[in-house]
Design a protein around this motif. Sequence first.
Motif, PDB file in Angstrom:
ATOM      1  N   LYS A 101     -15.113   0.505  -1.662  1.00 59.79           N
ATOM      2  CA  LYS A 101     -13.973  -0.866  -1.908  1.00 59.79           C
ATOM      3  C   LYS A 101     -13.231  -0.758  -0.650  1.00 59.79           C
ATOM      4  CE  LYS A 101     -14.646  -0.666  -6.925  1.00 59.79           C
ATOM      5  NZ  LYS A 101     -13.935  -0.707  -8.154  1.00 59.79           N
ATOM      6  N   THR A 102     -12.829  -1.856  -0.519  1.00 57.73           N
ATOM      7  CA  THR A 102     -11.744  -2.240   0.589  1.00 57.73           C
ATOM      8  C   THR A 102     -10.382  -2.611  -0.281  1.00 57.73           C
ATOM      9  OG1 THR A 102     -13.372  -2.866   1.837  1.00 57.73           O
ATOM     10  CG2 THR A 102     -11.087  -3.673   2.557  1.00 57.73           C
ATOM     11  N   TYR A 103      -9.296  -1.921   0.373  1.00 53.82           N
ATOM     12  CA  TYR A 103      -8.134  -2.433  -0.476  1.00 53.82           C
ATOM     13  C   TYR A 103      -6.921  -3.112   0.711  1.00 53.82           C
ATOM     14  CZ  TYR A 103     -10.143   0.733  -3.690  1.00 53.82           C
ATOM     15  OH  TYR A 103     -10.804   1.422  -4.709  1.00 53.82           O
ATOM     16  N   SER A 104      -6.216  -3.670   0.257  1.00 53.90           N
ATOM     17  CA  SER A 104      -5.063  -4.169   1.198  1.00 53.90           C
ATOM     18  C   SER A 104      -4.087  -2.862   1.517  1.00 53.90           C
ATOM     19  CB  SER A 104      -4.066  -5.319   0.529  1.00 53.90           C
ATOM     20  OG  SER A 104      -3.542  -4.848  -0.677  1.00 53.90           O
ATOM     21  N   ALA A 105      -3.628  -2.913   2.876  1.00 55.28           N
ATOM     22  CA  ALA A 105      -2.908  -1.648   3.155  1.00 55.28           C
ATOM     23  C   ALA A 105      -1.885  -2.141   4.135  1.00 55.28           C
ATOM     24  CB  ALA A 105      -4.149  -0.755   3.901  1.00 55.28           C
ATOM     25  N   ARG A 106      -1.261  -0.859   4.535  1.00 52.86           N
ATOM     26  CA  ARG A 106       0.169  -0.972   5.286  1.00 52.86           C
ATOM     27  C   ARG A 106       0.154   0.261   6.075  1.00 52.86           C
ATOM     28  NH1 ARG A 106       5.588  -1.755   2.305  1.00 52.86           N
ATOM     29  NH2 ARG A 106       5.522   0.552   1.942  1.00 52.86           N
ATOM     30  N   LEU A 107       0.545   0.443   7.365  1.00 54.00           N
ATOM     31  CA  LEU A 107       0.544   1.516   7.979  1.00 54.00           C
ATOM     32  C   LEU A 107       2.386   1.761   8.574  1.00 54.00           C
ATOM     33  CD1 LEU A 107      -2.437   1.104  10.259  1.00 54.00           C
ATOM     34  CD2 LEU A 107      -2.187   2.410   8.194  1.00 54.00           C
ATOM     35  N   THR A 108       2.788   2.790   8.189  1.00 55.40           N
ATOM     36  CA  THR A 108       4.161   3.055   8.552  1.00 55.40           C
ATOM     37  C   THR A 108       4.341   4.322   9.241  1.00 55.40           C
ATOM     38  OG1 THR A 108       5.007   1.952   6.582  1.00 55.40           O
ATOM     39  CG2 THR A 108       6.409   3.334   7.805  1.00 55.40           C
ATOM     40  N   PRO A 109       4.419   4.305  10.544  1.00 57.38           N
ATOM     41  CA  PRO A 109       4.420   5.565  11.488  1.00 57.38           C
ATOM     42  C   PRO A 109       5.951   5.931  11.371  1.00 57.38           C
ATOM     43  CG  PRO A 109       4.447   3.727  12.960  1.00 57.38           C
ATOM     44  CD  PRO A 109       4.331   3.192  11.457  1.00 57.38           C
ATOM     45  N   SER A 110       5.838   7.352  11.568  1.00 56.69           N
ATOM     46  CA  SER A 110       7.199   7.883  11.911  1.00 56.69           C
ATOM     47  C   SER A 110       7.193   9.256  12.442  1.00 56.69           C
ATOM     48  CB  SER A 110       7.792   8.266  10.116  1.00 56.69           C
ATOM     49  OG  SER A 110       9.048   8.986  10.598  1.00 56.69           O
ATOM     50  N   GLY A 111       7.392   9.398  13.690  1.00 56.62           N
ATOM     51  CA  GLY A 111       7.166  10.559  14.665  1.00 56.62           C
ATOM     52  C   GLY A 111       5.561  10.731  14.452  1.00 56.62           C
ATOM     53  N   ASN A 112       5.462  11.927  13.985  1.00 56.79           N
ATOM     54  CA  ASN A 112       3.936  12.561  13.802  1.00 56.79           C
ATOM     55  C   ASN A 112       3.128  12.373  12.567  1.00 56.79           C
ATOM     56  OD1 ASN A 112       3.618  13.322  16.732  1.00 56.79           O
ATOM     57  ND2 ASN A 112       4.824  15.143  16.294  1.00 56.79           N
ATOM     58  N   LEU A 114       2.096   9.414   9.604  1.00 58.75           N
ATOM     59  CA  LEU A 114       1.871   7.962   9.342  1.00 58.75           C
ATOM     60  C   LEU A 114       1.628   7.866   7.755  1.00 58.75           C
ATOM     61  CD1 LEU A 114       1.034   5.318  10.536  1.00 58.75           C
ATOM     62  CD2 LEU A 114      -1.291   6.110  10.466  1.00 58.75           C
ATOM     63  N   GLN A 115       2.455   7.069   7.216  1.00 57.31           N
ATOM     64  CA  GLN A 115       2.391   6.668   5.865  1.00 57.31           C
ATOM     65  C   GLN A 115       1.269   5.437   5.699  1.00 57.31           C
ATOM     66  OE1 GLN A 115       3.957   8.225   3.271  1.00 57.31           O
ATOM     67  NE2 GLN A 115       4.706   9.635   5.051  1.00 57.31           N
ATOM     68  N   VAL A 116       0.031   5.860   4.985  1.00 52.66           N
ATOM     69  CA  VAL A 116      -1.181   4.755   4.720  1.00 52.66           C
ATOM     70  C   VAL A 116      -0.895   4.425   3.336  1.00 52.66           C
ATOM     71  CG1 VAL A 116      -3.298   4.358   4.963  1.00 52.66           C
ATOM     72  CG2 VAL A 116      -2.214   6.120   6.452  1.00 52.66           C
ATOM     73  N   ARG A 117      -0.527   3.183   3.209  1.00 52.86           N
ATOM     74  CA  ARG A 117      -0.617   2.653   1.837  1.00 52.86           C
ATOM     75  C   ARG A 117      -1.464   1.633   1.411  1.00 52.86           C
ATOM     76  NH1 ARG A 117       4.267  -1.065  -0.649  1.00 52.86           N
ATOM     77  NH2 ARG A 117       3.712  -1.111  -2.968  1.00 52.86           N
ATOM     78  N   GLY A 118      -2.395   2.085   0.605  1.00 52.53           N
ATOM     79  CA  GLY A 118      -3.448   1.224   0.308  1.00 52.53           C
ATOM     80  C   GLY A 118      -3.220   0.560  -1.541  1.00 52.53           C
ATOM     81  N   CYS A 119      -3.495  -0.721  -1.546  1.00 51.87           N
ATOM     82  CA  CYS A 119      -3.187  -1.217  -2.936  1.00 51.87           C
ATOM     83  C   CYS A 119      -4.297  -2.081  -3.502  1.00 51.87           C
ATOM     84  CB  CYS A 119      -1.957  -2.186  -2.824  1.00 51.87           C
ATOM     85  SG  CYS A 119      -0.437  -1.387  -2.277  1.00 51.87           S
ATOM     86  N   ILE A 120      -4.527  -2.024  -4.748  1.00 52.82           N
ATOM     87  CA  ILE A 120      -5.498  -2.831  -5.163  1.00 52.82           C
ATOM     88  C   ILE A 120      -4.704  -4.275  -5.363  1.00 52.82           C
ATOM     89  CG2 ILE A 120      -6.635  -3.405  -7.656  1.00 52.82           C
ATOM     90  CD1 ILE A 120      -6.819  -0.412  -8.125  1.00 52.82           C
ATOM     91  N   PHE A 121      -3.682  -3.934  -5.846  1.00 49.47           N
ATOM     92  CA  PHE A 121      -2.555  -5.312  -5.902  1.00 49.47           C
ATOM     93  C   PHE A 121      -1.177  -4.459  -6.313  1.00 49.47           C
ATOM     94  CE2 PHE A 121      -4.096  -5.528 -10.095  1.00 49.47           C
ATOM     95  CZ  PHE A 121      -3.076  -5.475 -11.188  1.00 49.47           C
ATOM     96  N   VAL A 122      -0.113  -5.137  -5.594  1.00 47.43           N
ATOM     97  CA  VAL A 122       1.154  -4.408  -5.948  1.00 47.43           C
ATOM     98  C   VAL A 122       1.315  -4.722  -7.112  1.00 47.43           C
ATOM     99  CG1 VAL A 122       3.565  -4.638  -5.071  1.00 47.43           C
ATOM    100  CG2 VAL A 122       1.637  -4.630  -3.370  1.00 47.43           C
ATOM    101  N   PRO A 123       1.829  -3.574  -7.895  1.00 45.26           N
ATOM    102  CA  PRO A 123       2.360  -2.129  -7.757  1.00 45.26           C
ATOM    103  C   PRO A 123       1.267  -1.172  -7.842  1.00 45.26           C
ATOM    104  CG  PRO A 123       3.140  -2.687  -9.771  1.00 45.26           C
ATOM    105  CD  PRO A 123       2.341  -3.738  -9.521  1.00 45.26           C
ATOM    106  N   LEU A 124      -0.066  -1.415  -7.950  1.00 44.32           N
ATOM    107  CA  LEU A 124      -0.996  -0.703  -8.026  1.00 44.32           C
ATOM    108  C   LEU A 124      -1.449  -0.139  -6.609  1.00 44.32           C
ATOM    109  CD1 LEU A 124      -3.186  -2.193 -10.836  1.00 44.32           C
ATOM    110  CD2 LEU A 124      -1.662  -0.047 -11.303  1.00 44.32           C
TER     111      LEU A 124
END
Length: 134
Positions: A101-112, A114-124
């Motif tokens: 499956k494919t999910y909506s996502a957001r990438l948040t880098p911080s130094g070394n 990377l926060q990778v957040r995948g969502c079925i839909f927010v807040p899931l």
Amino acid sequence: MSLLLFAAALAAAPAGSDGVLGLWKTQTRNGIVEISRCGASVCGRLVTSDGLKADPNLKDVNNANPGLRGRPLKGLPILSGFKADGAVWNGGKIYNAEDGKTYSARLTPSGNQLQVRGCIFVPLCKTQTWTRIR
């Protein structure tokens, strides 16, 4: 003097939007994902994982689309469509080969990291922390 002030301002500026580019180790299964530019956005492909080390010929057998189940996992695009929004990359998609499956996502880098957040839909949503390897 002005050159020194300019250099100090650059050093104090937030990390550029290229902070997501490079090789990242995923939080699970020793996956390595290469994130690179794809036009105005960034995308990522699977380079290797524990499963690929055991069997380099693994296929995308869990894909929801039967026509794509024969494609190799090695080099598979798993991140796509991210647009820079300050230091965060939003509006992208992440493909999970484990469930096909494919999910909506957001990438948040911080130094070394990377926060990778995948969502079925927010807040899931589920967030993983990936670590830069270069």
